[in-house]
Design a protein around this motif. Sequence first.
Motif, mmCIF file in Angstrom:
data_model
loop_
_atom_site.group_PDB
_atom_site.id
_atom_site.type_symbol
_atom_site.label_atom_id
_atom_site.label_comp_id
_atom_site.label_asym_id
_atom_site.label_seq_id
_atom_site.Cartn_x
_atom_site.Cartn_y
_atom_site.Cartn_z
ATOM 1 N N ALA A 140 11.925 -0.467 -7.138
ATOM 2 C CA ALA A 140 12.203 -1.853 -6.735
ATOM 3 C C ALA A 140 13.612 -1.960 -6.157
ATOM 4 N N GLY A 141 13.752 -2.623 -5.045
ATOM 5 C CA GLY A 141 15.028 -2.790 -4.365
ATOM 6 C C GLY A 141 15.336 -1.668 -3.400
ATOM 7 N N HIS A 142 14.569 -0.578 -3.502
ATOM 8 C CA HIS A 142 14.821 0.554 -2.596
ATOM 9 C C HIS A 142 13.526 1.072 -1.955
ATOM 10 N N ARG A 143 12.583 0.208 -1.817
ATOM 11 C CA ARG A 143 11.301 0.652 -1.243
ATOM 12 C C ARG A 143 11.437 0.824 0.267
ATOM 13 N N ARG A 144 10.659 1.754 0.799
ATOM 14 C CA ARG A 144 10.715 1.973 2.247
ATOM 15 C C ARG A 144 9.305 2.227 2.780
ATOM 16 N N ARG A 145 9.139 1.937 4.053
ATOM 17 C CA ARG A 145 7.826 2.098 4.701
ATOM 18 C C ARG A 145 7.747 3.447 5.406
ATOM 19 N N ILE A 146 6.568 4.048 5.294
ATOM 20 C CA ILE A 146 6.268 5.274 6.048
ATOM 21 C C ILE A 146 5.096 4.954 6.959
ATOM 22 N N ALA A 147 5.353 4.866 8.221
ATOM 23 C CA ALA A 147 4.295 4.485 9.171
ATOM 24 C C ALA A 147 3.242 5.595 9.280
ATOM 25 N N GLY A 148 1.953 5.158 9.332
ATOM 26 C CA GLY A 148 0.853 6.099 9.548
ATOM 27 C C GLY A 148 0.475 6.921 8.344
ATOM 28 N N ASP A 149 1.075 6.653 7.203
ATOM 29 C CA ASP A 149 0.756 7.422 6.002
ATOM 30 C C ASP A 149 -0.674 7.098 5.551
ATOM 31 N N SER A 150 -1.410 8.107 5.119
ATOM 32 C CA SER A 150 -2.811 7.897 4.705
ATOM 33 C C SER A 150 -2.933 8.021 3.196
ATOM 34 N N ILE A 151 -3.997 7.415 2.672
ATOM 35 C CA ILE A 151 -4.204 7.350 1.229
ATOM 36 C C ILE A 151 -5.360 8.257 0.811
#
Length: 617
Positions: free
Chosen positions: A595-606
């Motif tokens: 929390a407070g340090h989350r970042r997005r990774i574009a195109g990441d798959s699950i």
Amino acid sequence: LGDEPTLILLDELVIYMAGLSATGQGNFMSFLGKLISVISKRKQAVLVITDPGQQAAYSGISGQIAAAIGPAAVKLEDILGRKMTDFDPVGKQAAKVIARRLFEKIDPGAAARASASYHQLYERVREAHPNLLPALALSPDYAKRIEECYPFHPRLIDTAKERLGPLPEFQRSRGVLRLFARIIREVWNNRRNIELVTAGDINWGSKNIRDDLLQRLKRDEFGAAVDADIEGKASQLDDGQPGGIHYRVASALLLESLPRNEHSGLDSAELTLAVLRTSESGEEPTHALDRLVGACWHTYPLGANRGWQFRFEPNVIKQIEQCAATVDPSDAKDRVLSEAQSYFAGPLFSLASWPEKARDVQKLPSLQLALCANQAIATNVCQNEDDTDPAAPLPRRFRNAIVAVAPNPDGLQGALEKARRMIAAEQIKREARHSESGSLVRDQLVRLEPSIVREFKLQTCRAFDTVVRADGVAGRFDEQYQVPDEDILSKPQGQKCLKHFLEDKEMIYKPGQGLDPDRFLKDVLGGTTPLPDQPDVFRLSDVNERFLSAPKLRLVPDVSIVKQTIQKALDQGKVAVRTADGTAYDKEGSVSGPAGHRRRIAGDSISLGLRPDEQIA
């Protein structure tokens, strides 16, 4: 005698000679010798003596006189032999004589057309099936014979002369004429439009014909074969239709069997010649014979695979049918259920065999097949998990993970009958295993038992054709969903057949398929219980279970269908998913970190596991 031309006729002398004493016969022979001597010296004198040979021309003659006819005929031949010309007034013209005696006129054009039609038929059959007809049938001479014998088939003429003629009771010419007259009357009275009259066209149901061929020929014991096999089994195989191939084959076979010797009967080629019609392809008589010998009570094989014949004695088929009636119904049912269970075994569905109550089938979130004894049980186990209280049954939770198969009532009854026959054959085989008198039974069973087992297996597998789901009967396996007979016998094919049916009817998801995202939101997420403190968030394990229980969905073969559906909804931006480590996924990729340090990774798959610690919103 005078000088004018002189003809002296002495008809059937042996009949009268048989009544004389030995001295009287000697005196008569002496007189006859002198008469012949005188006639032989006169150019314009002819002595004609008719001799019935070994025929008992008059059925009323006593046994004593009949026994004396033979010796009298031998003495007569000794006297005549040196000074006579032996002449057969009919010779090879039997067909023409018969036609002249029975018809006012015969259309030569019709005879020529029939000959041409049958010659073309035989050539066509030879090209398709080289060994299906005797070689003589293909010759120009035989085509000529067909024309000369019209409206009778030459094979019928030959049978009457060569098979029936030598029988003492048949009376040769008189017998042939009487028989053919009665056959023609039956054909005419029944308005049967046939091109040639064959042995297959004999109406054994006619009292006159039965009297002529059975009673007169002292073959009354064949009456059981007529009733049971011709008027019974053959007619049933023809569905009662007059002129059917099974009746014709049985009719010809019985006619050829009347002499009752080791050579009487027919092989496949002669049988085809005897009954085949121009409207047929060629194999019909052979196939009909195969079915008949598997059903008739009085058919027996000739030695060295030379064909088949009828006999007085019932064969092992009748013994099997009589024994089958005594087989315990529960034993037959056990054999049917065991065979069906083997057929529907396999890896595609988890098999639940013969439940009696809903709770006999487990609550599995994976695909299973309930094999049921009837449609009512099948419907119950697909709809309910527990029916201990019939008034308030517990609905089945994973309704999209279960399907049932049940038999149709008629098919099941047929399978039970086949099972009884198979069990009866096994019992008879055991009883005949070591006895000398059982040799004939064992020989017959060697041929019959494989077909009896085959019929049982096929009938059982075909009987279980009703597919049931939670909302009722889904349909039946018609011909396109049945596997070939040989595949049924070689290995279990029931699950493969069922899957083909379900896929074709769009009742089960195929690999790579999934539910439409909008419908997923409405019917699956909309019916899933959310987290207590987050009304728009759902556990993926709960979503998976809801997918298996939601109404009006297809069967779910495995979790890949659920994962594919969620992935599609995710790709369209309709949902977001969070995994156990706190990473959240949407259509753009993932967001992760504390929390407070989350970042997005574009195109990441699950990678989905559908576990309780995975959530969707």
